[in-house]
Design a protein around this motif. Structure first.
Motif, PDB file in Angstrom:
ATOM      1  N   ILE A  21       0.840  -1.203   0.000  1.00 60.91           N
ATOM      2  CA  ILE A  21       0.000   0.000   0.000  1.00 60.91           C
ATOM      3  C   ILE A  21       0.873   1.250   0.000  1.00 60.91           C
ATOM      4  N   ALA A  22       1.927   1.234   0.815  1.00 63.66           N
ATOM      5  CA  ALA A  22       2.835   2.378   0.857  1.00 63.66           C
ATOM      6  C   ALA A  22       3.557   2.567  -0.469  1.00 63.66           C
ATOM      7  N   GLU A  23       3.909   1.476  -1.121  1.00 61.68           N
ATOM      8  CA  GLU A  23       4.568   1.580  -2.424  1.00 61.68           C
ATOM      9  C   GLU A  23       3.655   2.276  -3.429  1.00 61.68           C
ATOM     10  N   TRP A  24       2.382   1.899  -3.412  1.00 60.95           N
ATOM     11  CA  TRP A  24       1.411   2.568  -4.297  1.00 60.95           C
ATOM     12  C   TRP A  24       1.309   4.051  -3.969  1.00 60.95           C
ATOM     13  N   PHE A  25       1.131   4.376  -2.681  1.00 59.26           N
ATOM     14  CA  PHE A  25       0.936   5.776  -2.316  1.00 59.26           C
ATOM     15  C   PHE A  25       2.200   6.590  -2.568  1.00 59.26           C
ATOM     16  N   THR A  26       3.351   6.006  -2.345  1.00 59.83           N
ATOM     17  CA  THR A  26       4.595   6.709  -2.624  1.00 59.83           C
ATOM     18  C   THR A  26       4.705   7.064  -4.103  1.00 59.83           C
ATOM     19  N   GLY A  27       4.307   6.146  -4.960  1.00 54.50           N
ATOM     20  CA  GLY A  27       4.299   6.436  -6.385  1.00 54.50           C
ATOM     21  C   GLY A  27       3.378   7.589  -6.725  1.00 54.50           C
ATOM     22  N   ARG A  28       2.204   7.607  -6.094  1.00 56.78           N
ATOM     23  CA  ARG A  28       1.264   8.693  -6.352  1.00 56.78           C
ATOM     24  C   ARG A  28       1.818  10.024  -5.853  1.00 56.78           C
ATOM     25  N   ALA A  29       2.474   9.986  -4.690  1.00 55.78           N
ATOM     26  CA  ALA A  29       3.044  11.218  -4.146  1.00 55.78           C
ATOM     27  C   ALA A  29       4.135  11.763  -5.062  1.00 55.78           C
ATOM     28  N   ARG A  30       4.952  10.889  -5.605  1.00 58.01           N
ATOM     29  CA  ARG A  30       6.023  11.346  -6.496  1.00 58.01           C
ATOM     30  C   ARG A  30       5.454  11.854  -7.821  1.00 58.01           C
ATOM     31  N   ASP A  31       4.411  11.205  -8.315  1.00 60.23           N
ATOM     32  CA  ASP A  31       3.763  11.681  -9.533  1.00 60.23           C
ATOM     33  C   ASP A  31       3.085  13.033  -9.311  1.00 60.23           C
ATOM     34  N   HIS A  32       2.564  13.227  -8.110  1.00 62.89           N
ATOM     35  CA  HIS A  32       1.872  14.477  -7.774  1.00 62.89           C
ATOM     36  C   HIS A  32       2.796  15.674  -7.925  1.00 62.89           C
ATOM     37  N   GLY A  33       4.030  15.528  -7.463  1.00 69.53           N
ATOM     38  CA  GLY A  33       5.033  16.561  -7.681  1.00 69.53           C
ATOM     39  C   GLY A  33       5.079  17.672  -6.650  1.00 69.53           C
ATOM     40  N   GLY A  34       4.205  17.631  -5.658  1.00 72.59           N
ATOM     41  CA  GLY A  34       4.190  18.695  -4.666  1.00 72.59           C
ATOM     42  C   GLY A  34       5.261  18.570  -3.606  1.00 72.59           C
ATOM     43  N   PHE A  35       5.867  17.391  -3.504  1.00 69.51           N
ATOM     44  CA  PHE A  35       6.859  17.122  -2.471  1.00 69.51           C
ATOM     45  C   PHE A  35       8.029  16.334  -3.036  1.00 69.51           C
ATOM     46  N   ASP A  36       9.173  16.484  -2.377  1.00 72.93           N
ATOM     47  CA  ASP A  36      10.222  15.476  -2.461  1.00 72.93           C
ATOM     48  C   ASP A  36       9.839  14.410  -1.432  1.00 72.93           C
ATOM     49  N   THR A  37       9.800  13.172  -1.842  1.00 75.32           N
ATOM     50  CA  THR A  37       9.197  12.124  -1.016  1.00 75.32           C
ATOM     51  C   THR A  37      10.231  11.103  -0.566  1.00 75.32           C
ATOM     52  N   THR A  38      10.182  10.778   0.726  1.00 69.24           N
ATOM     53  CA  THR A  38      11.006   9.714   1.286  1.00 69.24           C
ATOM     54  C   THR A  38      10.100   8.756   2.061  1.00 69.24           C
ATOM     55  N   VAL A  39      10.622   7.557   2.324  1.00 64.05           N
ATOM     56  CA  VAL A  39       9.864   6.527   3.034  1.00 64.05           C
ATOM     57  C   VAL A  39      10.634   6.099   4.276  1.00 64.05           C
ATOM     58  N   ALA A  40       9.936   6.020   5.393  1.00 64.66           N
ATOM     59  CA  ALA A  40      10.504   5.482   6.633  1.00 64.66           C
ATOM     60  C   ALA A  40       9.725   4.218   6.984  1.00 64.66           C
ATOM     61  N   ASP A  41      10.376   3.083   6.871  1.00 65.03           N
ATOM     62  CA  ASP A  41       9.754   1.790   7.142  1.00 65.03           C
ATOM     63  C   ASP A  41      10.111   1.385   8.573  1.00 65.03           C
ATOM     64  N   LEU A  42       9.109   1.358   9.458  1.00 61.70           N
ATOM     65  CA  LEU A  42       9.389   1.043  10.857  1.00 61.70           C
ATOM     66  C   LEU A  42       9.927  -0.368  11.035  1.00 61.70           C
ATOM     67  N   ALA A  43       9.615  -1.259  10.107  1.00 58.45           N
ATOM     68  CA  ALA A  43      10.177  -2.615  10.179  1.00 58.45           C
ATOM     69  C   ALA A  43      11.681  -2.578   9.943  1.00 58.45           C
ATOM     70  N   GLU A  44      12.135  -1.731   9.043  1.00 59.18           N
ATOM     71  CA  GLU A  44      13.564  -1.613   8.769  1.00 59.18           C
ATOM     72  C   GLU A  44      14.274  -0.799   9.845  1.00 59.18           C
ATOM     73  N   LEU A  45      13.611   0.234  10.348  1.00 59.48           N
ATOM     74  CA  LEU A  45      14.216   1.038  11.404  1.00 59.48           C
ATOM     75  C   LEU A  45      14.417   0.223  12.670  1.00 59.48           C
ATOM     76  N   ASP A  46      13.451  -0.628  12.967  1.00 54.57           N
ATOM     77  CA  ASP A  46      13.554  -1.562  14.098  1.00 54.57           C
ATOM     78  C   ASP A  46      13.905  -0.840  15.398  1.00 54.57           C
ATOM     79  N   LEU A  47      13.172   0.234  15.679  1.00 50.85           N
ATOM     80  CA  LEU A  47      13.404   0.962  16.922  1.00 50.85           C
ATOM     81  C   LEU A  47      13.018   0.083  18.112  1.00 50.85           C
ATOM     82  N   PRO A  48      13.886  -0.034  19.119  1.00 52.39           N
ATOM     83  CA  PRO A  48      13.493  -0.791  20.313  1.00 52.39           C
ATOM     84  C   PRO A  48      12.417  -0.038  21.080  1.00 52.39           C
ATOM     85  N   LEU A  49      11.776  -0.714  22.005  1.00 54.20           N
ATOM     86  CA  LEU A  49      10.823  -0.025  22.869  1.00 54.20           C
ATOM     87  C   LEU A  49      11.566   1.118  23.545  1.00 54.20           C
ATOM     88  N   LEU A  50      10.944   2.292  23.526  1.00 52.67           N
ATOM     89  CA  LEU A  50      11.595   3.536  23.932  1.00 52.67           C
ATOM     90  C   LEU A  50      12.615   3.330  25.054  1.00 52.67           C
TER      91      LEU A  50
END
Length: 204
Positions: A21-50
């Motif tokens: 779903i995020a891949e789809w929305f990211t594509g739409r955001a980049r096509d929209h052109g209003g922003f430079d778009t980046t993705v933060a995947d919490l699974a990859e960030l793997d932040l421990p419990l605070l």
């Protein structure tokens, strides 16, 4: 300077739908052109419990993962959370990622791409709005709410219908307008600020 949008993938579970779903929305955001778009995947960030000893508002970070997360959020001008709904609420990983920081979230517009069953994840969104407004973020009214999301996914790809495409465009339009309105409330040096933690914003 083109404003920067950070899209946060909130689900961390194996087999999650959030990535497609995020891949789809990211594509739409980049096509929209209003922003430079980046993705933060919490699974990859793997932040421990605070695990920071000081209150986030003090920005006295002791962990490298906190400094890196702070820099990524600091660099963003707007945020979109892609979130499922679990037991009428949003994932613990999303709350944990939000709670790590404080000032980095201030005066930024936020949108939501939610998914689930009949409620389309909207109960999770309503709970998240209570949290983000406390951090001085401004949720936009427009949203992308996906009911019975598995029907849109095949071969690992999300295939939106026209209604969802229109919803994505409307939310992005509103995020652009709201970001411009909120920009004067954010200190001019926000993108380059390191605070007391010495962190630098992520590269564009």
């Amino acid at each position: 300077m083109t404003p920067r949008l950070m899209i946060v993938i909130g689900s961390t579970r194996p087999g999650r739908a959030g990535a497609s779903i995020a891949e789809w929305f990211t594509g739409r955001a980049r096509d929209h052109g209003g922003f430079d778009t980046t993705v933060a995947d919490l699974a990859e960030l793997d932040l421990p419990l605070l695990d920071e000893p000081a209150l986030p508002r003090l920005r006295q970070y002791t962990r490298q993962h906190t400094r890196e997360w702070s820099a990524r959020v600091e660099a963003a001008d707007a945020v979109v959370f892609v979130t499922p709904e679990y037991n009428f609420g949003y994932p613990a990983a999303v709350k944990n990622a939000i709670d790590y920081l404080h000032a980095e979230w201030h005066h930024k517009p936020v949108g939501f791409v939610s998914y689930g069953g009949v409620s389309a994840g909207t109960r999770a969104v309503q709970q998240l709005k209570q949290v983000v407004t406390t951090l001085r973020m401004l949720p936009v009214v427009e949203g992308v709410n996906i009911a019975w999301h598995p029907r849109f996914i095949s071969d690992g790809l999300f295939h939106a219908d026209e209604e969802l495409e229109r919803a994505a465009a409307a939310m992005l339009d509103e995020l652009v307008r709201t970001e411009a309105a909120l920009r004067p409330l954010r200190p001019p040096g926000d993108r380059a600020a390191s605070g007391s933690n010495g962190a630098k914003p992520a590269a564009r």
